[in-house]
Every structure is written in C-alpha cells, then in structure tokens.
Design an enzyme around this catalytic site. Structure first.
Site, short mmCIF file in Angstrom:
data_model
loop_
_atom_site.label_atom_id
_atom_site.label_comp_id
_atom_site.label_asym_id
_atom_site.label_seq_id
_atom_site.Cartn_x
_atom_site.Cartn_y
_atom_site.Cartn_z
N LYS A 151 0.84 -1.20 0.00
CA LYS A 151 0.00 0.00 0.00
C LYS A 151 0.87 1.26 0.00
O LYS A 151 0.54 2.25 -0.66
CB LYS A 151 -0.95 -0.01 1.21
CG LYS A 151 -2.01 -1.12 1.14
CD LYS A 151 -2.78 -1.29 2.44
CE LYS A 151 -3.71 -2.51 2.39
NZ LYS A 151 -4.40 -2.77 3.68
N ASP A 159 -10.84 3.08 4.68
CA ASP A 159 -11.17 1.65 4.64
C ASP A 159 -12.68 1.43 4.54
O ASP A 159 -13.13 0.33 4.21
CB ASP A 159 -10.69 0.96 5.93
CG ASP A 159 -9.38 0.20 5.75
OD1 ASP A 159 -9.15 -0.32 4.65
OD2 ASP A 159 -8.62 0.12 6.73
N GLN A 209 -4.19 -1.38 10.09
CA GLN A 209 -4.19 -2.71 9.47
C GLN A 209 -4.79 -3.74 10.44
O GLN A 209 -4.38 -3.82 11.59
CB GLN A 209 -2.75 -3.11 9.07
CG GLN A 209 -2.65 -4.41 8.29
CD GLN A 209 -3.30 -4.35 6.90
OE1 GLN A 209 -3.35 -3.32 6.25
NE2 GLN A 209 -3.81 -5.49 6.44
N1 GUN Z 1 -6.94 -6.65 6.78
C1 GUN Z 1 -7.36 -7.38 5.73
N2 GUN Z 1 -7.91 -6.58 4.80
C2 GUN Z 1 -7.84 -5.32 5.26
C3 GUN Z 1 -8.23 -4.06 4.74
O1 GUN Z 1 -8.80 -3.91 3.66
N3 GUN Z 1 -7.97 -2.99 5.54
C4 GUN Z 1 -7.38 -3.10 6.75
N4 GUN Z 1 -7.19 -2.00 7.46
N5 GUN Z 1 -7.01 -4.25 7.26
C5 GUN Z 1 -7.24 -5.36 6.51
#
Ligand code: GUN
Length: 304
Positions: free
Chosen positions: A54, A121, A98
């Site tokens: 990311k 998100d 995350q």
């Molecule tokens: N863990 C697995 N997928 C995601 C996501 O799309 N965003 C976040 N913050 N954590 C995750």
C-alpha cells in the site's frame, strides 16, 4: 471450457495511472498532496507485506504516506493516541489501521475512533450505514475492488444471481449490500452463505457469480461450481510448501485448476482481487483529499 482469467493486476495498473494523473492535476491546482497514515500493531508478516504494498502504491500515485509500527503489547490507548492526532492533522487525509489487531485491542473501539471523513477503509459505522442506505460514502476497498473488476471486465451483474460465501464485516457483508443496490453496476439477486451452511455446495451451485471470502485454502471445489459461472476468489492463504523458496505458497479459497475447467471467468491468486483492493484504497484517499478542500467530488467517485 477453460475460464478467462480476470487480470486484477492489469486493471489495477490502468486505474493507478488514472489516479496518478488525477492526483497530479489536483496537487497542481490546490498545492495539496493526498496523505495516508498507516498504523500497524505487532509483526504479522502478511500484514507487514500488505502495508508495504500500500505504501508503494501511495508513492506511485503521488501521495505522501507515513507508517507507525507499534509493538504487539501496545494498549488500546497507545493506538487511540495516534488516531486522535491524525484525525485533526491536515496533512493526513486517510487513516488505515491494518487488521487484524492483537486480541487484547478492541477492533470496534479502534474503528469507531477514526473520523468517518478519513475512514478510507470504509469500516466506520457511519460509512457502513451510508453504504446500506445507498448514500455517498467511503466503500470498503475489497468489495469495491471486486465490483470495479466485474464492471471493467464486462461481466453483467444486473439481474444475475450472486452468491457471496463469507459474512465478514470487511468483505462478505459489504459485498452483498453493494451488489444488491438498485444502481448501475449492481442490481443483482444476492445470496449470502457461510460456514454454518448445511450443504454449502447446494447454494454455491446456484451462482452466476460466485464470490468467495472465507480464508480456507481450496475450500471451493469444482463440484461446487455451476458450469459457466464467474468465480471471484478473495482468499490469500499461506500454505506450507517445502519446494517454494519461502517455504510457503499463496493459495486462494478456490481450488484453481479444476474450477478453471468449469468457470467462464475467474480471478487468479495472487494477481486478482488483491491489487484491486489497493487501488480502491488509493481512490478513497484521493476522494478524502478532495473533500478536505471542500471541492467537488473527484470525477472517479461512485455512489454505494
Ligand atoms: N486486513 C485485511 N484486509 C484489510 C483491509 O482492507 N484494511 C485493513 N485496514 N485491514 C485489513
């Protein structure tokens, strides 16, 4: 039959270029660089690798990014301290914590502490509530990426039977809600199945479009797929493999080769849904920066 491969990596690359160009114009006009802040708690290797991807995407698109890594022993208030600061920091347009978090930290309290305006998100109850109502909001990146992948691949969604396997707050639930909306790129008949199904195959075989997000390697076998179905595999499972250089390989939730012989189109793992998730995060972050200036929504925005 051998399914057409829906190349998420290629589609995401095209979209990243669109976002990069749009960001350059936005920054030239306003002097503002979209900024994304990442918070990572603990040292889960998969989580570290996702955040690194990311961050690379941010650099590519012309965004600034910062990452704070906290030890797994951190407390809820350690996490909230960063979120409180970022919520009012004008250089931070998007905040991403995350998941999963260590078990002693409440995900609910963490998500609720992010201001909905920076919740790129799309996990905050305000954004999810708006999604249900079909209002403009930040949409969770994985289901939004799947919808975009289907649209850009020319898969007809309206009137088709979509079966979503999995009911997580991150993928399954928002996916079902998005595709059932009376809206362009949606308007599907949606069934949600999950681990408690008495006969999962009898449900999945009804699907024109089968979307699987259960986190179980190769759980969907060929006998569970209707001939000609479109199959979207959200799973990213690390399975031990002594022959692989890292000692593991990445396996989706779908038993790829046998299912490929029955499906009309399907996503690979890796290179399917994963890159689409990241590019939707970039789009949400650019959108957050637009909104922070009070300017009109970015041309790329779409309603839930
Ligand atoms: N863990 C697995 N997928 C995601 C996501 O799309 N965003 C976040 N913050 N954590 C995750």
């Amino acid at each position: 039959m051998s399914a057409t491969i829906l190349d998420g990596s290629a589609i995401a690359s095209v979209m990243k270029e669109e976002i990069r160009r749009e960001t350059a114009a936005f920054t030239a006009r306003t002097g503002i660089r979209p900024g994304l802040a990442f918070l990572l708690v603990g040292d889960n290797p998969a989580a570290l690798s996702y955040v690194a991807s990311k961050e690379r995407a941010c650099a590519h698109c012309g965004f600034s990014s910062r990452t704070v890594r906290l030890p797994a022993t951190s407390s809820l208030s350690d996490v909230l301290e960063y979120l409180d600061a970022w919520n009012i920091d004008p250089d931070v347009h998007g905040i991403l914590v995350q998941l999963p978090l260590p078990a002693h930290i409440s995900e609910e309290r963490v998500i609720n502490a992010i201001t909905p305006r920076k919740d790129v998100d799309g996990f905050h109850p305000v954004n999810l509530g708006k999604l249900v109502l079909g209002q403009e909001c930040f949409r969770p990146c994985t289901p939004a990426g799947i919808q975009e992948l289907l649209i850009r691949s020319g898969v007809e969604i309206s009137g088709r039977h979509v079966v979503v396997v999995g009911r997580s707050n991150i993928v399954g639930k928002p996916m079902a809600i998005m595709l059932m909306q009376k809206a362009a790129g949606a308007n599907a008949v949606v069934t949600v199945a999950h681990t408690a199904a008495q006969d999962l195959g009898s449900v999945t075989r009804l699907a024109d479009i089968l979307i699987v997000a259960i986190g179980k390697p190769a759980a969907i076998t060929a006998d569970m797929v209707r001939e000609g179905a479109v199959v979207i595999d959200v799973g990213i499972n690390r399975v031990p493999d002594p022959d692989a250089p890292k000692g593991y390989r990445i396996q989706g939730d779908v038993d790829f080769e046998p299912v490929r012989l029955k499906a009309s189109a399907m996503t690979p793992v890796p290179g399917g849904v994963g890159p689409m998730t990241i590019v939707m995060l970039m789009r949400n972050t650019l959108q957050a920066a637009y909104r922070a200036t009070g300017s009109n929504d970015s041309p790329a925005s779409r309603k839930g």
